[in-house]
Design an enzyme around this catalytic site. Structure first.
Site, PDB file in Angstrom:
ATOM      1  N   GLU A 140      -5.667 -10.902  -1.225  1.00  0.00           N
ATOM      2  CA  GLU A 140      -4.306 -11.352  -0.932  1.00  0.00           C
ATOM      3  C   GLU A 140      -4.253 -12.685  -0.204  1.00  0.00           C
ATOM      4  O   GLU A 140      -3.381 -13.511  -0.469  1.00  0.00           O
ATOM      5  CB  GLU A 140      -3.549 -10.314  -0.081  1.00  0.00           C
ATOM      6  CG  GLU A 140      -3.300  -8.994  -0.777  1.00  0.00           C
ATOM      7  CD  GLU A 140      -4.321  -7.961  -0.346  1.00  0.00           C
ATOM      8  OE1 GLU A 140      -5.503  -8.342  -0.196  1.00  0.00           O
ATOM      9  OE2 GLU A 140      -3.945  -6.798  -0.159  1.00  0.00           O
TER      10      GLU A 140
ATOM     11  N   ASP B 271      -5.636  -4.682  -0.733  1.00  0.00           N
ATOM     12  CA  ASP B 271      -5.729  -3.579   0.226  1.00  0.00           C
ATOM     13  C   ASP B 271      -5.612  -2.224  -0.465  1.00  0.00           C
ATOM     14  O   ASP B 271      -4.886  -2.078  -1.463  1.00  0.00           O
ATOM     15  CB  ASP B 271      -4.620  -3.694   1.283  1.00  0.00           C
ATOM     16  CG  ASP B 271      -4.782  -4.940   2.143  1.00  0.00           C
ATOM     17  OD1 ASP B 271      -5.925  -5.428   2.261  1.00  0.00           O
ATOM     18  OD2 ASP B 271      -3.777  -5.417   2.681  1.00  0.00           O
TER      19      ASP B 271
ATOM     20  N   ASP C 288      -3.943   0.528  -0.179  1.00  0.00           N
ATOM     21  CA  ASP C 288      -2.790   1.373   0.075  1.00  0.00           C
ATOM     22  C   ASP C 288      -1.845   1.179  -1.106  1.00  0.00           C
ATOM     23  O   ASP C 288      -2.180   0.481  -2.067  1.00  0.00           O
ATOM     24  CB  ASP C 288      -2.120   1.042   1.415  1.00  0.00           C
ATOM     25  CG  ASP C 288      -1.689  -0.418   1.523  1.00  0.00           C
ATOM     26  OD1 ASP C 288      -1.756  -1.148   0.507  1.00  0.00           O
ATOM     27  OD2 ASP C 288      -1.306  -0.837   2.625  1.00  0.00           O
TER      28      ASP C 288
ATOM     29  N   GLU D 189       0.873  -0.481  -1.464  1.00  0.00           N
ATOM     30  CA  GLU D 189       1.292  -1.864  -1.660  1.00  0.00           C
ATOM     31  C   GLU D 189       0.170  -2.678  -2.291  1.00  0.00           C
ATOM     32  O   GLU D 189       0.395  -3.455  -3.220  1.00  0.00           O
ATOM     33  CB  GLU D 189       1.706  -2.457  -0.312  1.00  0.00           C
ATOM     34  CG  GLU D 189       2.481  -3.743  -0.429  1.00  0.00           C
ATOM     35  CD  GLU D 189       3.055  -4.185   0.905  1.00  0.00           C
ATOM     36  OE1 GLU D 189       3.763  -5.202   0.921  1.00  0.00           O
ATOM     37  OE2 GLU D 189       2.781  -3.524   1.929  1.00  0.00           O
TER      38      GLU D 189
ATOM     39  N   TYR E 190      -9.110  -1.634   8.418  1.00  0.00           N
ATOM     40  CA  TYR E 190      -7.757  -1.853   7.896  1.00  0.00           C
ATOM     41  C   TYR E 190      -6.709  -1.286   8.849  1.00  0.00           C
ATOM     42  O   TYR E 190      -6.860  -0.174   9.368  1.00  0.00           O
ATOM     43  CB  TYR E 190      -7.625  -1.220   6.516  1.00  0.00           C
ATOM     44  CG  TYR E 190      -6.370  -1.612   5.799  1.00  0.00           C
ATOM     45  CD1 TYR E 190      -6.041  -2.945   5.614  1.00  0.00           C
ATOM     46  CD2 TYR E 190      -5.501  -0.640   5.310  1.00  0.00           C
ATOM     47  CE1 TYR E 190      -4.887  -3.309   4.947  1.00  0.00           C
ATOM     48  CE2 TYR E 190      -4.343  -0.998   4.641  1.00  0.00           C
ATOM     49  CZ  TYR E 190      -4.028  -2.327   4.476  1.00  0.00           C
ATOM     50  OH  TYR E 190      -2.880  -2.698   3.819  1.00  0.00           O
TER      51      TYR E 190
ATOM     52  N   ARG F 173      -3.314  -0.717   8.430  1.00  0.00           N
ATOM     53  CA  ARG F 173      -2.161   0.079   7.986  1.00  0.00           C
ATOM     54  C   ARG F 173      -2.671   1.443   7.551  1.00  0.00           C
ATOM     55  O   ARG F 173      -3.124   1.621   6.426  1.00  0.00           O
ATOM     56  CB  ARG F 173      -1.416  -0.618   6.849  1.00  0.00           C
ATOM     57  CG  ARG F 173      -0.761  -1.923   7.264  1.00  0.00           C
ATOM     58  CD  ARG F 173       0.125  -2.503   6.186  1.00  0.00           C
ATOM     59  NE  ARG F 173       0.653  -3.796   6.591  1.00  0.00           N
ATOM     60  CZ  ARG F 173       0.120  -4.973   6.266  1.00  0.00           C
ATOM     61  NH1 ARG F 173      -0.971  -4.998   5.503  1.00  0.00           N
ATOM     62  NH2 ARG F 173       0.649  -6.096   6.677  1.00  0.00           N
TER      63      ARG F 173
ATOM     64  N   HIS G   1      -7.498   5.929   4.521  1.00  0.00           N
ATOM     65  CA  HIS G   1      -8.355   5.110   5.361  1.00  0.00           C
ATOM     66  C   HIS G   1      -8.862   5.867   6.566  1.00  0.00           C
ATOM     67  O   HIS G   1      -8.469   6.983   6.849  1.00  0.00           O
ATOM     68  CB  HIS G   1      -7.571   3.890   5.879  1.00  0.00           C
ATOM     69  CG  HIS G   1      -6.823   3.173   4.813  1.00  0.00           C
ATOM     70  ND1 HIS G   1      -5.528   2.775   4.962  1.00  0.00           N
ATOM     71  CD2 HIS G   1      -7.201   2.786   3.576  1.00  0.00           C
ATOM     72  CE1 HIS G   1      -5.131   2.172   3.872  1.00  0.00           C
ATOM     73  NE2 HIS G   1      -6.124   2.166   3.016  1.00  0.00           N
TER      74      HIS G   1
END
Length: 957
Positions: free
Chosen positions: A14, A101, A103, A105, A331, A333, A378
């Site tokens: 990202e 990432d 997740d 998103e 990570y 989140r 995670h």
């Protein structure tokens, strides 16, 4: 790590920072490039919609609701250049790894990249929890496919939020104010803040008293000789405390069965107990044990960073993002409290090195999360790598902000694997019989920590500013039953009940998490959105709803209650979790929500009522704009209903007798006669609109009253009211009313006198002018840079030049006086953790933390000032910064008035410079109380600094 000769792989992440770190771990054969976040999204406005879709009935939404909720995605204008670069690179490589990432998103970004780039080479998904060389190499060696269930869940969330926002927001535009927005989660978060303010507005304070006894032990031996005990019962009945009063009436709750002591009763009882024997009637000792806290998840990290570091949610997540991308933490989140086996081993090794083997429990600790339907796979947030770096190791590599957050995460992780804190707690009851044969029972509690265990590394803070730190000890003398005691002092103490504290970002995130609303990736954006939309403002750390928020939430509660229902919003999250787990179809979920469903799929109430579309369109005509923009306050002494109305130009007060004819108004417009309206000063919180404040704001009508015209200038002299009280104004001149003056009785002549300040008393023999004026700290005379106080406000207008020169010639005596004892010790400031006291100064009482002073305002008293009000006053004073220094003129200036340039105040942030300092005090910031009553607090023991494993000093940016 696979490495075929001649094979080139494109790795897409990202951010450029993440790309730079990862490229250093992969070496030749890999091209690492950033997508710069999301590459495409639903159209932001009509201009974003491609020409061929502009005629479609669903183009406004960007979602084809009639054909399986197909979403129209467009590449962001600021991403097109980067997309072109990625398309070109994709044609030059043999394989693509999507390393976004792990997740929902991140999974969606990976899917959007595939849909946008349309690569002709194999595409694999590369996932990792931390950016370290072993983790990156393991991720390359073990790729997987894109998880379509996660993608569907994220896409369903995005479409759900678009439908909610685009259908409900137009209602607000028509009935409240243009350009407002509604959101599935932001509206619920706003409702939580509004409901707390309503509780504060309805709150009525109660006064109650007890007795604090200082008891002494004869031949104490080890331990303290004396201790404090509080009156807890009289003749077998419990003494009333704050929890025994109704918050809306200030009266004792029915059936409480308590003795409510007033001041006279407490002082009388204390007098009757003077000289009477005290005897220990009960001693109960219990073992004390406290288990460590779980490692950080996103919400708890935001909460603790707010309490300890005063970081906003956005600031915490931005800083954590940098730490993650540069390989310092895992990570950020996540809602998993799990630690990997390698992380547990690393923590246990480091504990042995720094604190000794006795600080490590025999078996590793494993934690289970309390968050319902935790979506992330995670680990908890922890230092990255198989061997943790101490804060001292990384101090020189990080900014001050990054260092503070890393130290917080490191300490929490280490503490989670340490031994329990153990000790003992003791509860003591003491009885004395008064001269009138009343049995008075006193209670005292103590706590001794024999092995602090994990508390050596980390102590969690609390949202309650009066909460005791977990590592604080209260030592009592060794006491046994029937032991005689003597009372050194018996002090009657008054207390006042307090309204519920306002939410901070930390406590609001906690409330959302407990309700099951929002997810790790959304908390920070929710906090920011409700502020950006004008629904919430911050005063210090406290979140205060605006009257605009009251109007919006009032409309939603009356006409769309299910849309801001807590259970509804949480159930939406649960269904999205089911989609992510492959247990529910996104199209069925969206269909039931938008169009309704006879079988009750999705949310039952909305589905059975015909869905969101029908709910919004059918009810629109039932909404009365004037009603939803009116917030009732109270009925005044003359029978007039006082309301706040949200108008086009801001909120204002209006009062009228029920049934009284009002001027007709258009939807959303201000109405009513001019004589019964008053503007609300900017910055005034809803709970501060007390009857007294409202009366002051009206000042006879219109929010200001004309007293006459200045005979010298011809300009009108107006009596106005601001946030800090009434004042008179004429042209550019302003002057606050004196303490002895009332806005109701102020005369034209008195206003002229006020506007004459500063008054030129005369010219000293050396040619320097002497002035009399009123300042923040009271009346004074001034000659150049020399100031002397006047002993009364009237003397500003009567002091002669000779009297002023005599005062100015006398030496300053303030420094020579013996320091007077404080009027009141308030306790610890929840913001700075410094002890607050109220002192009597030259110009009246003021509150201080030893560094910053703030005078008490009109209507405030030392006895009634709450610790929250004091903390807020000092925070505002600090935020203003030091007063700007005036430039000294080379020669005497003429009578012309120079305008001082206002310096911009820079708020100094105290930085912890070592990896050793432990913050252990409760740090909740709340705004001013509605009432000017205060809860008596006792100064708490300051948390001790911990001995550091490694000490490192950083310089604040």
């Amino acid at each position: 790590m696979p490495s075929n000769a001649g094979t080139t792989r494109l790795v897409i992440v990202e951010s450029p920072a993440k790309a730079k770190t990862i490229s250093g771990y992969l070496g030749p054969g890999y091209v690492v490039e950033a997508s710069f976040g999301h590459v495409r999204d639903l159209p932001r406005n009509a201009a974003d919609v491609p020409a061929k879709y502009k005629g479609e009935p669903w183009a406004r939404l960007g979602v084809d609701v009639d054909n399986g909720f197909h979403a129209l995605y467009v590449v962001s204008a600021d991403r097109k250049q980067q997309i072109s670069k990625l398309v070109k690179l994709a044609k030059e490589v043999d394989e693509i790894f999507l390393a976004t990432d792990e997740d929902r998103e991140g999974e969606a970004i990976a899917w959007h990249l595939v849909e946008t780039l349309k690569p002709k080479v194999p595409v694999k998904r590369m996932v990792f929890h931390e950016i370290t060389k072993p983790a990156i190499q393991a991720a390359v060696a073990n790729p997987r496919e894109i998880d379509r269930d996660l993608v569907d869940a994220q896409e369903a969330r995005r479409i759900l939020d678009r439908l909610y926002g685009y259908e409900v927001s137009p209602v607000l535009w028509k009935k409240v104010m243009p350009k407002l927005s509604a959101g599935r989660v932001q509206s619920v978060a706003t409702r939580i803040v509004v409901e707390r303010e309503r509780q504060r507005m309805a709150f009525r304070t109660a006064e109650y008293w007890d007795i604090l006894a200082t008891l002494a032990v004869a031949n104490a031996g080890e331990g303290p000789r004396s201790f404090n005990a509080t009156l807890v019962a009289l003749n077998g009945d419990r003494i009333a405390t704050g929890k025994d009063f109704e918050p809306t009436t200030g009266r004792v709750k029915p059936g409480a069965g308590v003795v409510h002591l007033d001041e006279g009763g407490a002082r009388g009882l204390a007098a009757r107990l003077e000289g009477r024997p005290f005897t220990v009637t009960r001693v109960e000792e219990k073992p004390y044990r406290r288990r460590p806290y779980a490692p950080f998840i996103t919400s708890t990290l935001q909460q603790e960073a707010a309490r300890k570091l005063r970081f906003s949610s956005q600031q915490t997540m931005r800083t954590a993002q940098r730490l993650y991308e540069n390989g310092y933490i895992t990570y950020m989140r996540t809602d998993s409290v799990n630690l990997s086996e390698t992380a547990i081993a690393a923590a246990r090794r480091q504990i042995v090195e720094l604190y000794g083997e006795r600080s490590v429990p025999p078996e590793p600790r494993r934690y289970t999360g309390k968050v319902k339907n935790a979506q992330e796979a995670h680990e908890a947030i922890r230092p990255a790598g198989d061997n943790f770096r101490t804060p001292g190791d990384v101090a020189k590599e990080l900014s001050a902000e990054e260092f503070k957050l890393y130290e917080l995460i490191w300490r929490r992780t280490i503490a989670s694997q340490m031994t329990d804190a153990v000790g003992s707690s003791v509860s003591v009851r003491i009885r004395a019989v008064s001269a009138a044969q009343e049995e008075a029972d006193f209670g005292a509690t103590g706590k001794t920590i024999t092995d602090p265990g994990f508390l050596r590394a980390y102590v969690e803070s609390s949202d309650d500013e009066n909460a005791e730190a977990e590592d604080a000890e209260r030592r009592l003398p060794t006491l046994v039953k029937d032991q005689p005691l003597t009372a050194d002092e018996l002090a009657a103490q008054g207390h006042h009940t307090q309204p519920p504290s306002r939410y901070t970002e930390a406590s609001l995130v906690k409330a959302l998490e407990e309700l099951g609303i929002g997810r790790p990736s959304t908390y920070a954006s929710i906090m920011q959105t409700i502020q950006d939309r004008g629904y919430v403002t911050k005063r210090g750390q406290a979140m205060i709803p605006t009257f605009l928020a009251f109007a919006v939430i009032g409309l939603m509660e009356r006409h769309y209650p299910r849309l801001i229902d807590y259970d509804f919003t949480a159930s939406m999250e649960n269904e999205l979790d089911e989609i992510a787990g492959g247990d529910h179809a996104a199209v069925d979920f969206l269909t039931a929500f938008y169009f309704g469903s006879a079988n009750g799929a999705g949310d039952r109430d909305i589905a059975r009522s015909g869905g969101l579309k029908k709910l919004v369109t059918e009810n629109l005509s039932d909404i009365d704009a004037r009603s939803v923009n009116s917030i009732p306050l109270f009925t005044d002494d003359e029978g007039r209903e006082v309301v706040v109305r949200v108008g086009r130009y801001g909120p204002y007060l209006q009062r009228a007798v029920p049934g009284e004819q009002q001027a007709p108004t258009a939807e959303g417009e201000e109405g009513g006669g001019q004589g019964d309206r008053a503007p609300i000063p900017e910055g005034l919180a809803p709970d501060e609109l007390t009857p007294e404040k409202v009366h002051e704001l009206f000042l006879g009508g219109g929010g200001e009253r004309k007293l006459g015209d200045d005979p010298a200038t011809g300009e009108p002299i107006l009596l106005k009211s601001g946030r800090f009280g009434p004042y008179v104004a004429s042209g550019e001149r302003k002057s606050s009313l004196l303490r002895s003056q009332s806005p109701d009785s102020l005369t034209f002549d008195e206003a002229l006198k006020l506007l004459s300040l500063p008054r030129l008393v005369g010219v000293a023999p050396d040619g320097v002018e002497v002035f009399a004026n009123n300042g923040r700290y009271g009346p004074y005379v001034k000659r150049g840079d020399e100031f002397r106080s006047l002993d009364s406000e009237e003397k500003m207008f009567t002091v002669t030049l000779d009297e002023a020169l005599a005062l100015l010639a006398a030496p300053k005596t303030r420094q020579r006086k013996a320091a007077a004892p404080p009027l009141r010790e308030m306790g610890v400031d929840p913001l700075t953790e410094k002890p607050l006291v109220i002192k009597d100064g030259r110009f009246g009482p003021y509150v201080t933390d030893g560094e910053t002073n703030a005078s008490l305002r009109r209507g405030q008293t030392p006895e009634a000032l709450s610790i929250e009000e004091a903390s807020e006053m000092l925070a505002e004073k600090r935020a203003k910064g030091p007063a700007p220094k005036k430039k000294s003129a080379a020669k005497k200036a003429p009578a012309k008035k120079a305008t001082a340039t206002k310096a911009t105040a820079t708020k100094a942030t105290a930085t912890k410079a070592t990896a050793t300092k432990k913050t252990a005090a409760a740090t909740k910031s709340t705004a001013a109380k509605k009432t000017t009553t205060a809860k008596a607090t006792t100064a708490k023991k300051a948390p001790a600094k911990k001995a550091a494993p490694r000490k490192a000093t950083t310089t604040a940016d």
